[in-house]
Design a protein around this motif. Structure first.
Motif, mmCIF file in Angstrom:
data_model
loop_
_atom_site.group_PDB
_atom_site.id
_atom_site.type_symbol
_atom_site.label_atom_id
_atom_site.label_comp_id
_atom_site.label_asym_id
_atom_site.label_seq_id
_atom_site.Cartn_x
_atom_site.Cartn_y
_atom_site.Cartn_z
ATOM 1 N N GLU A 92 -1.499 -15.032 16.816
ATOM 2 C CA GLU A 92 -1.227 -14.073 15.742
ATOM 3 C C GLU A 92 -0.699 -14.803 14.511
ATOM 4 O OE1 GLU A 92 1.366 -10.056 14.983
ATOM 5 O OE2 GLU A 92 2.207 -11.617 16.188
ATOM 6 N N PRO A 93 -1.104 -14.405 13.311
ATOM 7 C CA PRO A 93 -2.012 -13.303 13.040
ATOM 8 C C PRO A 93 -3.471 -13.707 12.931
ATOM 9 C CG PRO A 93 -1.044 -13.999 10.988
ATOM 10 C CD PRO A 93 -0.458 -14.872 12.074
ATOM 11 N N ARG A 94 -3.759 -14.960 12.771
ATOM 12 C CA ARG A 94 -5.126 -15.358 12.436
ATOM 13 C C ARG A 94 -6.145 -15.118 13.544
ATOM 14 N NH1 ARG A 94 -1.460 -18.641 10.730
ATOM 15 N NH2 ARG A 94 -1.152 -18.942 8.520
ATOM 16 N N GLN A 95 -5.748 -15.221 14.786
ATOM 17 C CA GLN A 95 -6.710 -15.150 15.881
ATOM 18 C C GLN A 95 -7.403 -13.796 15.968
ATOM 19 O OE1 GLN A 95 -5.345 -16.869 19.486
ATOM 20 N NE2 GLN A 95 -7.094 -16.193 20.677
ATOM 21 N N CYS A 96 -6.737 -12.710 15.589
ATOM 22 C CA CYS A 96 -7.379 -11.397 15.675
ATOM 23 C C CYS A 96 -8.255 -11.123 14.460
ATOM 24 C CB CYS A 96 -6.347 -10.286 15.854
ATOM 25 S SG CYS A 96 -5.394 -9.925 14.386
ATOM 26 N N GLY A 97 -8.249 -12.021 13.483
ATOM 27 C CA GLY A 97 -9.131 -11.878 12.336
ATOM 28 C C GLY A 97 -8.523 -11.129 11.159
ATOM 29 N N ARG A 98 -7.307 -10.678 11.289
ATOM 30 C CA ARG A 98 -6.662 -9.963 10.191
ATOM 31 C C ARG A 98 -5.657 -10.893 9.524
ATOM 32 N NH1 ARG A 98 -7.492 -6.432 14.477
ATOM 33 N NH2 ARG A 98 -8.713 -4.611 13.904
ATOM 34 N N SER A 99 -5.371 -10.621 8.267
ATOM 35 C CA SER A 99 -4.475 -11.497 7.518
ATOM 36 C C SER A 99 -3.018 -11.277 7.920
ATOM 37 C CB SER A 99 -4.636 -11.242 6.022
ATOM 38 O OG SER A 99 -4.074 -9.977 5.675
ATOM 39 N N ALA A 100 -2.202 -12.248 7.594
ATOM 40 C CA ALA A 100 -0.770 -12.123 7.841
ATOM 41 C C ALA A 100 -0.186 -10.989 7.004
ATOM 42 C CB ALA A 100 -0.071 -13.447 7.534
ATOM 43 N N GLN A 101 -0.745 -10.770 5.809
ATOM 44 C CA GLN A 101 -0.283 -9.653 4.982
ATOM 45 C C GLN A 101 -0.528 -8.326 5.692
ATOM 46 O OE1 GLN A 101 -2.487 -8.941 1.389
ATOM 47 N NE2 GLN A 101 -0.814 -7.808 0.437
ATOM 48 N N GLN A 102 -1.700 -8.171 6.311
ATOM 49 C CA GLN A 102 -1.986 -6.950 7.065
ATOM 50 C C GLN A 102 -0.983 -6.777 8.205
ATOM 51 O OE1 GLN A 102 -6.261 -8.099 7.355
ATOM 52 N NE2 GLN A 102 -6.544 -5.888 7.407
ATOM 53 N N HIS A 103 -0.639 -7.863 8.879
ATOM 54 C CA HIS A 103 0.337 -7.783 9.959
ATOM 55 C C HIS A 103 1.710 -7.386 9.433
ATOM 56 C CE1 HIS A 103 -2.662 -9.887 12.387
ATOM 57 N NE2 HIS A 103 -2.004 -9.403 13.417
ATOM 58 N N ALA A 104 2.124 -7.976 8.321
ATOM 59 C CA ALA A 104 3.432 -7.649 7.759
ATOM 60 C C ALA A 104 3.520 -6.163 7.419
ATOM 61 C CB ALA A 104 3.708 -8.500 6.517
ATOM 62 N N LEU A 105 2.485 -5.629 6.805
ATOM 63 C CA LEU A 105 2.509 -4.208 6.429
ATOM 64 C C LEU A 105 2.416 -3.297 7.648
ATOM 65 C CD1 LEU A 105 0.325 -4.403 3.207
ATOM 66 C CD2 LEU A 105 2.821 -4.338 3.384
ATOM 67 N N ALA A 106 1.623 -3.675 8.626
ATOM 68 C CA ALA A 106 1.526 -2.858 9.840
ATOM 69 C C ALA A 106 2.848 -2.870 10.611
ATOM 70 C CB ALA A 106 0.383 -3.363 10.727
ATOM 71 N N TRP A 107 3.488 -4.034 10.708
ATOM 72 C CA TRP A 107 4.786 -4.098 11.385
ATOM 73 C C TRP A 107 5.844 -3.337 10.587
ATOM 74 C CZ3 TRP A 107 4.166 -4.736 16.104
ATOM 75 C CH2 TRP A 107 3.438 -5.770 16.686
ATOM 76 N N ALA A 108 5.759 -3.366 9.254
ATOM 77 C CA ALA A 108 6.703 -2.605 8.423
ATOM 78 C C ALA A 108 6.554 -1.110 8.687
ATOM 79 C CB ALA A 108 6.497 -2.920 6.944
ATOM 80 N N ALA A 109 5.323 -0.644 8.870
ATOM 81 C CA ALA A 109 5.103 0.765 9.209
ATOM 82 C C ALA A 109 5.718 1.086 10.569
ATOM 83 C CB ALA A 109 3.606 1.086 9.208
ATOM 84 N N GLU A 110 5.593 0.167 11.519
ATOM 85 C CA GLU A 110 6.202 0.355 12.836
ATOM 86 C C GLU A 110 7.725 0.413 12.717
ATOM 87 O OE1 GLU A 110 6.610 0.839 16.928
ATOM 88 O OE2 GLU A 110 4.714 0.786 15.850
ATOM 89 N N LEU A 111 8.292 -0.478 11.913
ATOM 90 C CA LEU A 111 9.745 -0.492 11.713
ATOM 91 C C LEU A 111 10.225 0.805 11.072
ATOM 92 C CD1 LEU A 111 12.437 -2.016 11.814
ATOM 93 C CD2 LEU A 111 11.817 -3.054 9.622
#
Length: 106
Positions: A49-68
């Motif tokens: 993570e994050p590169r292996q699933c093909g999505r950017s680190a920015q996408q991960h940061a925003l998705a985790w922020a939504a989870e938080l």
């Protein structure tokens, strides 16, 4: 982690908010760590993570922020002493704190 918001956003880079992929990855990790402290441990997308699933680190940061944000709201709803207290914390108090974050530094 799924979804990443792929169905809604095209994730264009914003020149005025440019961060490197490594900076976004660090932010994503910090946000995930904070979310883990508010509930059940969150899984990583994949070992790389994050590169292996093909999505950017920015996408991960925003998705985790939504989870938080969701976990924080759930915490307010679950542990407020009354519906009124929960409504205040999730409404006016939240908006006040958000406005303070948005205000330019003096």
């Amino acid at each position: 982690m799924d979804p990443h918001g792929d169905h809604l956003l095209s994730w264009p880079a914003l020149p005025e908010r440019q961060r490197t992929e490594d900076q976004w990855a660090a932010i994503a990790g910090q946000i995930r760590h904070a979310a883990n402290k508010l509930g059940e441990p969150l899984p990583l997308c994949l070992p790389g993570e994050p590169r292996q699933c093909g999505r950017s680190a920015q996408q991960h940061a925003l998705a985790w922020a939504a989870e938080l944000k969701a976990r924080s709201h759930h915490l307010i709803e679950t542990y407020a002493p009354s519906a009124e207290a929960a409504s205040y914390a999730a409404g006016p108090l939240y908006k006040e704190r958000l406005a303070a974050l948005r205000a330019p530094a003096a």
